[in-house]
Design an enzyme around this catalytic site. Structure first.
Site, mmCIF file in Angstrom:
data_model
loop_
_atom_site.group_PDB
_atom_site.id
_atom_site.type_symbol
_atom_site.label_atom_id
_atom_site.label_comp_id
_atom_site.label_asym_id
_atom_site.label_seq_id
_atom_site.Cartn_x
_atom_site.Cartn_y
_atom_site.Cartn_z
ATOM 1 N N GLU A 73 0.862 -1.396 -0.184
ATOM 2 C CA GLU A 73 0.187 0.061 0.002
ATOM 3 C C GLU A 73 0.859 1.318 -0.091
ATOM 4 O O GLU A 73 0.437 2.333 0.225
ATOM 5 C CB GLU A 73 -0.808 0.122 1.194
ATOM 6 C CG GLU A 73 -1.929 -1.074 0.905
ATOM 7 C CD GLU A 73 -2.805 -1.323 2.394
ATOM 8 O OE1 GLU A 73 -2.297 -1.412 3.398
ATOM 9 O OE2 GLU A 73 -4.356 -1.448 1.827
ATOM 10 N N HIS A 92 -1.930 4.481 7.794
ATOM 11 C CA HIS A 92 -3.126 3.807 7.132
ATOM 12 C C HIS A 92 -3.369 2.474 8.166
ATOM 13 O O HIS A 92 -2.383 1.803 8.504
ATOM 14 C CB HIS A 92 -3.027 3.432 5.841
ATOM 15 C CG HIS A 92 -3.761 2.452 5.336
ATOM 16 N ND1 HIS A 92 -5.082 2.585 5.339
ATOM 17 C CD2 HIS A 92 -3.746 1.134 4.759
ATOM 18 C CE1 HIS A 92 -5.716 1.559 4.873
ATOM 19 N NE2 HIS A 92 -4.896 0.608 4.475
ATOM 20 N N HIS A 94 -6.550 -0.542 9.353
ATOM 21 C CA HIS A 94 -7.825 -1.199 9.331
ATOM 22 C C HIS A 94 -8.352 -1.138 10.864
ATOM 23 O O HIS A 94 -8.720 -2.459 11.130
ATOM 24 C CB HIS A 94 -7.464 -2.621 8.688
ATOM 25 C CG HIS A 94 -7.077 -2.909 7.440
ATOM 26 N ND1 HIS A 94 -6.717 -3.699 6.775
ATOM 27 C CD2 HIS A 94 -6.540 -1.850 6.419
ATOM 28 C CE1 HIS A 94 -6.432 -3.612 5.509
ATOM 29 N NE2 HIS A 94 -5.979 -2.422 5.230
ATOM 30 N N TYR A 119 -12.878 18.080 19.480
ATOM 31 C CA TYR A 119 -11.463 17.469 19.288
ATOM 32 C C TYR A 119 -11.733 17.054 17.824
ATOM 33 O O TYR A 119 -10.401 16.940 17.079
ATOM 34 C CB TYR A 119 -10.937 16.493 20.066
ATOM 35 C CG TYR A 119 -10.287 17.327 21.300
ATOM 36 C CD1 TYR A 119 -9.122 17.830 21.389
ATOM 37 C CD2 TYR A 119 -11.387 17.480 22.519
ATOM 38 C CE1 TYR A 119 -8.631 18.619 22.302
ATOM 39 C CE2 TYR A 119 -10.882 18.365 23.328
ATOM 40 C CZ TYR A 119 -9.574 19.074 23.420
ATOM 41 O OH TYR A 119 -9.275 19.815 24.507
ATOM 42 N N HIS A 159 -12.585 -0.615 3.600
ATOM 43 C CA HIS A 159 -11.003 -0.841 3.637
ATOM 44 C C HIS A 159 -10.608 -0.168 4.865
ATOM 45 O O HIS A 159 -10.482 -0.834 6.104
ATOM 46 C CB HIS A 159 -10.500 -0.251 2.591
ATOM 47 C CG HIS A 159 -9.016 -0.586 2.247
ATOM 48 N ND1 HIS A 159 -8.434 -0.460 1.234
ATOM 49 C CD2 HIS A 159 -8.064 -0.800 3.243
ATOM 50 C CE1 HIS A 159 -6.820 -0.763 1.571
ATOM 51 N NE2 HIS A 159 -6.761 -1.047 2.789
HETATM 52 ZN ZN LIG Z 1 -5.139 -1.342 3.947
#
Ligand SMILES: [Zn+2]
Length: 211
Positions: A73, A92, A94, A119, A159
């Site tokens: 990724e 990134h 999940h 916030y 995702h």
């Molecule tokens: Zn991912």
């Protein structure tokens, strides 16, 4: 010296993220700008068990300079850096609650979550949904690039979130705020909610500009 410190910071942050269940298995990747390129967690790596010496170091065309094979990724990170010159780190994950929001039907794809807390507004602001692409589809990089110009935080449909920040700490704070807000949002499903009002949002904006 600076790069050594960054490498250790990435591994420490990865361990903290993994131990708190903010990503699972070998999902999630962390990157940071360094002298002569950028560092990224390797492909198939578990964020809880990273090795500072084997992190991937890449150049600005995405070519591997040293270390293990980079995350598949990596293009998500590269697109964020190329569009956001002032950002120094990208994360990134999940993360479960954020992924749950990314599969909910009927949300505004330009602004997925309501302004539940100050916030959330300060660290995320407006969160757009990037349409779904199969893993490995080159279209995802282009889609991310399009959103990255205007947003430091994106949610990839079905995702997970991608968040950039000025530093690793800032990116971590922001992605954790996003995950916590997604959890709050899901907790509140079916209940009457009182989000921040337009006047409260305008006041926050004003304080920011002054701050
Ligand atoms: Zn991912």
């Amino acid at each position: 010296m600076e790069e050594m410190r960054l490498r250790e910071e990435i591994c420490e942050l990865g361990r903290s993220i993994f131990q708190r269940g903010l990503t699972h298995g070998s999902t999630g990747n962390i990157s940071a700008r360094c002298a002569g390129g950028w560092l990224l967690t390797p492909t198939g790596s578990n964020l809880g068990r990273l090795d500072p010496a084997s992190l991937s170091k890449l150049d600005w065309s995405g070519r591997l300079l040293s270390g293990d094979t980079p995350s598949k990724e990596s293009f998500l990170h590269l697109a964020m850096y190329q569009e956001r010159q002032r950002n120094g780190a990208v994360i990134h994950l999940h993360a479960t609650h954020s992924v749950a929001v990314s599969v909910l039907e009927g949300l505004d794809p330009n602004d997925l979550l309501p302004p539940l807390t100050a916030y959330y507004i300060m660290r995320i602001g407006r969160l757009p949904l990037v349409p779904y692409y199969a893993p490995g589809d080159a279209g995802l990089a282009e889609a991310v690039r399009g959103y990255a110009r205007r947003h430091h935080a994106l949610l990839l449909a079905n995702h997970g979130p991608v968040v950039a920040g000025s530093s690793l700490a800032a990116a971590a704070d922001a992605i954790e705020e996003l995950e916590a807000t997604a959890k709050l949002y899901l907790l509140l499903q079916g209940q009457r909610v009182r989000p921040l009002t337009p006047a409260q949002l305008a006041d926050l904006k004003r304080r920011y500009r002054e701050g």
